[in-house]
Enzyme design. Structure first.
Site, short mmCIF file in Angstrom:
data_model
loop_
_atom_site.label_atom_id
_atom_site.label_comp_id
_atom_site.label_asym_id
_atom_site.label_seq_id
_atom_site.Cartn_x
_atom_site.Cartn_y
_atom_site.Cartn_z
N LYS A 175 -24.78 -3.93 51.60
CA LYS A 175 -25.25 -2.98 52.60
C LYS A 175 -26.50 -2.27 52.08
O LYS A 175 -26.45 -1.57 51.08
CB LYS A 175 -24.15 -1.97 52.91
N THR A 206 -23.73 10.79 59.29
CA THR A 206 -23.32 9.40 59.03
C THR A 206 -22.05 9.31 58.19
O THR A 206 -21.78 8.28 57.59
CB THR A 206 -24.46 8.65 58.31
N GLY A 208 -18.57 8.48 57.02
CA GLY A 208 -17.60 7.47 57.41
C GLY A 208 -18.19 6.11 57.74
O GLY A 208 -17.46 5.21 58.17
N THR A 209 -19.48 5.93 57.50
CA THR A 209 -20.13 4.67 57.87
C THR A 209 -19.47 3.46 57.20
O THR A 209 -19.19 2.46 57.85
CB THR A 209 -21.62 4.71 57.50
N GLY A 210 -19.26 3.54 55.90
CA GLY A 210 -18.72 2.39 55.17
C GLY A 210 -17.30 2.05 55.59
O GLY A 210 -16.97 0.87 55.77
N CYS A 211 -16.46 3.06 55.75
CA CYS A 211 -15.08 2.83 56.20
C CYS A 211 -15.08 2.19 57.58
O CYS A 211 -14.31 1.26 57.86
CB CYS A 211 -14.32 4.15 56.26
#
Length: 264
Positions: A175, A206, A208-211
């Site tokens: 990412k 932003t 919580g983007t990865g989860c």
């Protein structure tokens, strides 16, 4: 009425509701799958950061997992915050006996820079967890934690992918959200490459983007999509969620997991 596809998240709880188990379940609901959870840790967390974190005992994690998988079954598993080497190894053992695709989000630090994985657990992630991953989804900081490779431009993402693939996942999604310019990610299995690009939205909310992205990939895999199809659909979903992210509290707000259902 038949049940929708079932996805299990194994991760920590975010009391602020923007990341972790809460983000995972919201994402799964938004994408039409039935979300289930194994909580590995409880955090006191809000828009300003993580004020405290407490691991659950291994026996509690094991009991939750067996309770869900042995009765209800799963079509995909997603892992997030695992906190310690003991929990990483326990979860790896459990996943290794489950016949379902696995999305590993190797969570190392929070959006605010708070550590969510003990340094002593990194080797367990490399040797026990990553070899089980259908898709691993590290961001650039997590790539450095796991492999020592530092990426400061798009041209370095291929080297990063190779370094993570060396630990055994089928696919890796590097990412590139921390780079300048468009939000570009690289999905590869070491042979095939898919570069996914989206415009960068001027929105600092932003959390919580990865989860959210990892859970969206798991939802796609549970529906029977191929890895490239699941990742492409997840990228589209999370890009919209980032664009619609909203202020909450005094710090960084969350992405909007329900953006597709809001009046435009």
């Amino acid at each position: 009425m038949s049940a929708p596809p079932r996805v299990l998240t194994v991760a920590g709880s975010d009391s602020g509701g923007g990341a972790g188990i809460q983000a995972d379940l919201k994402t799964m609901l938004a994408l039409g799958v039935h979300g289930m959870s194994v909580i590995t840790a409880v955090t006191a967390q809000n828009s300003l950061g993580v004020q405290g974190a407490w691991e659950l005992p291994v026996q509690a994690v094991r009991a939750q997992y067996r309770s869900v998988v042995d009765d209800i079954g799963v079509q995909a598993v997603k892992t997030g915050m695992l906190a310690s080497a003991e929990l990483v190894e326990t979860v790896a053992e459990l996943i290794g006996g489950t016949d379902a695709p696995v999305v590993v989000d190797p969570v190392g630090v929070s959006k605010h820079g708070d550590p969510l994985l003990a340094a002593s657990a990194l080797d367990s992630v490399r040797t026990a967890l990553l070899p089980l991953a259908t898709v691993a989804t590290p961001n650039l900081d997590e790539v450095t934690q796991l492999t020592g490779v530092r990426v400061d431009s798009e041209s370095g993402m291929r080297e990063a992918a190779g370094a993570v693939l060396a630990y055994g996942p089928d696919w890796v999604l590097i990412k590139g959200g921390h780079l300048a310019g468009d939000a570009v990610d690289l999905l590869t299995d070491g042979t095939r490459e898919h570069w996914l690009r989206a415009p960068r939205h001027d929105n600092r909310h932003t959390h919580g983007t990865g989860c959210t992205l990892a859970s969206a990939i798991a939802a796609g895999l549970a529906k029977g999509l191929s890895v490239p199809e699941a990742v492409t659909a997840a990228k589209e979903y999370v890009t919209g969620a980032i664009a619609a992210g909203f202020a909450l509290g005094r710090g960084i707000g969350p992405v909007d997991h329900g953006w597709r259902f809001r009046p435009r």
